[in-house]
Design an enzyme around this catalytic site. Structure first.
Site, PDB file in Angstrom:
ATOM      1  N   LYS A  83      34.056  54.564  91.385  1.00  0.00           N
ATOM      2  CA  LYS A  83      33.352  55.425  90.423  1.00  0.00           C
ATOM      3  C   LYS A  83      32.016  54.852  89.957  1.00  0.00           C
ATOM      4  O   LYS A  83      31.059  55.591  89.767  1.00  0.00           O
ATOM      5  CB  LYS A  83      34.231  55.669  89.196  1.00  0.00           C
ATOM      6  CG  LYS A  83      35.417  56.573  89.438  1.00  0.00           C
ATOM      7  CD  LYS A  83      36.141  56.835  88.137  1.00  0.00           C
ATOM      8  CE  LYS A  83      37.397  57.618  88.373  1.00  0.00           C
ATOM      9  NZ  LYS A  83      38.072  58.001  87.140  1.00  0.00           N
ATOM     10  N   ASP A 118      35.986  63.252  83.539  1.00  0.00           N
ATOM     11  CA  ASP A 118      37.160  62.643  82.881  1.00  0.00           C
ATOM     12  C   ASP A 118      37.171  62.915  81.384  1.00  0.00           C
ATOM     13  O   ASP A 118      38.208  63.206  80.796  1.00  0.00           O
ATOM     14  CB  ASP A 118      37.170  61.124  83.095  1.00  0.00           C
ATOM     15  CG  ASP A 118      37.562  60.754  84.514  1.00  0.00           C
ATOM     16  OD1 ASP A 118      38.270  61.549  85.163  1.00  0.00           O
ATOM     17  OD2 ASP A 118      37.145  59.678  84.982  1.00  0.00           O
TER      18      ASP A 118
END
Ligand code: ATR
Length: 293
Positions: A83, A118
């Site tokens: 990420k 997220d």
């Protein structure tokens, strides 16, 4: 008609009917539930699309993103441990830059565009469960990628965020980027702070399979009006959530919601369609009950 014309017509028809390909890159990635979740959504909406898992090492993340673009892949999710690295290979939205990580890449425009969904997912869940976030005291366990994503959204929404982390420096660093937040240690300070908290979020990996008997907070510290949310979904009922039940906590949220809502936000970015949340959630819960992780 000339042969060239037929060829052009065929190619146009072929391109129009071509299956759209989406996927997730990460390592490990074989047990990711994202394929099950997104493929269920495509099926529900009758879309000619498929979602696959690709194992990619951190050294290969740039090649993978460039390659995906060349191959005409429509969108990617990015998971552990890529990420942060992926951020340098995309044109990232501001909040993803602030978080320092992307979990979604969209290839529909010229340059790969990076997003982080997220935090949006967790904010949406908490709004559903709690209503107004503004003014709420939120205690977040952890200061890693997940904690960062969640805390930026809650902070922006007006919550008073406290970060409790094992490594104090990481907590201090995160708090310095937030507007209305402080940090504490996991020991006695946590015990005191939890009394005044409205929401407790576990954003660490504590309690995740195979360490299913681990929790950073036990029942005797919790009060029934505390909302307890664990981002861990394997196992579905973590030790933290079992402790919350024991303490008579009325509002308990498991990690599946977070997975589904971040996935739903990615789905919307890629397809511009309303994601079939219930179908996605059922697919994940089904897969989990059949032993996937
Ligand atoms: P992610 O991107 O999933 O958040 P991460 O960046 O590795 O993963 O962060 C993991 C978080 O879980 C960190 O806050 C970590 O604490 P440290 O900053 O001290 O490393 C926390 N964590 C992991 N195992 C832990 C444990 N056994 N006890 C307490 N905290 C733990």
């Amino acid at each position: 008609m000339l042969l060239g014309d037929w060829e052009r017509i065929f190619k146009t028809a072929y391109n129009r009917s071509m299956k759209k390909i989406y996927g997730i890159i990460g390592d490990p990635v074989a047990h990711s539930l994202s394929p099950v979740m997104h493929n269920a959504a495509f099926k529900k909406l009758g879309m000619d699309a498929i979602y696959l898992a690709f194992r990619v090492s951190p050294e290969e993340v740039g090649d993978a993103i460039r390659g995906a673009k060349s191959l005409g892949i429509a969108g990617l999710n990015v998971t552990i441990p890529l990420k942060e690295k992926a951020l340098s290979f995309v044109d990232a939205e501001e909040v993803a830059k602030k978080i320092g990580a992307v979990n979604t890449i969209d290839f529909s425009s010229g340059t790969p565009a990076g997003y982080n969904t997220d935090g949006i997912g967790s904010l949406r869940i908490l709004k559903e469960v709690v209503g107004e976030i503004n003014g709420k005291n939120v205690l977040i366990l952890g200061a890693g990628g997940a904690a960062k994503a969640i805390s930026f959204y809650l902070d922006a929404e007006g919550a008073r965020v406290t970060i409790a982390n094992r490594t104090r420096e990481k907590a201090a660093q995160l708090v310095s980027k937030l507007r209305n937040a402080d940090f504490i240690s996991l020991g006695v300070e946590l015990e005191k702070r939890i009394e005044d908290s409205n929401i407790l979020i576990n954003a660490t990996s504590v309690g995740m399979h195979p360490n299913e008997d681990a929790t950073l907070v036990n029942a005797y510290l919790m009060h029934p009006d505390l909302v307890v949310f664990d981002i861990v979904y394997n196992p579905l009922e973590t030790k933290l959530l079992r402790e919350a039940k024991r303490a008579g906590v009325k509002k308990i949220v498991d990690g599946v919601k977070m997975l589904v809502y971040q996935g739903a936000a990615s789905f919307k970015i890629w397809t511009k369609k309303e994601p079939p949340i219930e179908t996605m959630e059922n697919a994940v819960r089904d897969a989990l009950s059949h032993g996937s992780s």
